[in-house]
Write a protein that holds these residues in place. Structure first.
Motif, PDB file in Angstrom:
ATOM      1  N   LEU A  36       0.834  -1.207   0.000  1.00  0.00           N
ATOM      2  CA  LEU A  36       0.000   0.000   0.000  1.00  0.00           C
ATOM      3  C   LEU A  36       0.867   1.255   0.000  1.00  0.00           C
ATOM      4  N   THR A  41      -3.259   0.013  -5.170  1.00  0.00           N
ATOM      5  CA  THR A  41      -4.611   0.175  -4.657  1.00  0.00           C
ATOM      6  C   THR A  41      -4.981  -1.051  -3.816  1.00  0.00           C
ATOM      7  N   GLU A  44      -5.526  -4.037  -5.980  1.00  0.00           N
ATOM      8  CA  GLU A  44      -4.277  -4.604  -6.497  1.00  0.00           C
ATOM      9  C   GLU A  44      -3.547  -5.405  -5.427  1.00  0.00           C
TER      10      GLU A  44
END
Length: 246
Positions: A36, A41, A44
């Motif tokens: 992150l 995201t 993802e």
């Protein structure tokens, strides 16, 4: 994706896979915060965690198949199916942040309770316990990719021997992650871009880290392994809660 992000992600995933190989779980909790921070995201990150863990756990299933408790794995996987389906539906009414916070708080409480009674070896759990752990794992899998915490707590409470602990979780992850990826794909929430760009490189890093972890695992005594597993559970729960509150 930038080369720097690709390289940094490879290091993160290799480390996460090393932890997963040595203890059977913890891959997502190690990798999620760093991924992150690298700019991925949440979608993802979930896709990356589920995919790399699936790949490495298949390797573990093959290598440690003689140590598996087949009935427990079947119950965990069976419970994960409705949990995964409910998790996808829950995202439309409950925020990922709230789910993560609740999961972290419950896991922290359970981990601390087990840690206070480290020397006790509990009897094998009844049918309801692995079904419930599988259900909760499936629920967390399609929402946060933290599907390893409930089964890991179950195995720690059961006093499973290290290689059985790792093997059972590998069997569960192989089936549960496959299911979660299929459900996310059908719901069009799978991050296809990450699968076609970064994942081929990160898969190599995950396999390398996993191999080192599997080399370490048999060299840890049962008592130290359980202590290590509980430490990772408690730290993972704290990280999950911090991420939810951040």
């Amino acid at each position: 994706m930038a080369c720097l992000t690709l390289a940094a992600g490879s290091l993160v995933i290799a480390l996460a896979a090393l932890v997963g190989g040595a203890t059977g779980f913890g891959t997502s909790l190690v990798g999620t915060p760093a991924l992150l921070l690298l700019g991925l995201t949440p979608g993802e990150v979930v896709t990356t965690n589920l995919s790399t863990a699936l790949l490495t756990r298949i390797v573990v299933v093959f290598q440690l198949r003689a140590h598996m408790a087949s009935r427990r794995i079947l119950l965990l996987v069976t419970g994960s199916v409705p949990g995964a389906l409910l998790g996808v539906q829950a995202l439309s009414v409950i925020s990922v942040r709230l789910i993560t916070l609740l999961a972290g708080a419950c896991s922290l409480a359970a981990g601390v309770a087990l840690a206070l009674n480290l020397r006790t070896r509990r009897p094998p759990p009844a049918t309801a316990a692995p079904l419930t752990a599988g259900f909760l794992g499936g629920l967390l899998g399609t929402t946060t990719s933290l599907n390893g915490l409930p089964p890991a707590l179950l195995l720690a409470g059961d006093g499973a021997m290290p290689l059985t602990f790792i093997a059972d979780l590998a069997g569960y992850f192989a089936a549960s992650n496959s299911l979660a990826l299929v459900i996310l794909a059908l719901r069009h929430t799978l991050a296809i871009s990450i699968l076609t760009t970064a994942l081929p490189v990160w898969a190599v890093a995950a396999l390398a880290g996993n191999r080192v972890g599997l080399w370490i695992a048999p060299r840890i005594s049962a008592a130290r392994f359980r202590t290590l597993a509980l430490v990772i559970i408690i730290v993972s729960a704290l990280v999950a809660m911090a991420k939810a509150l951040w």
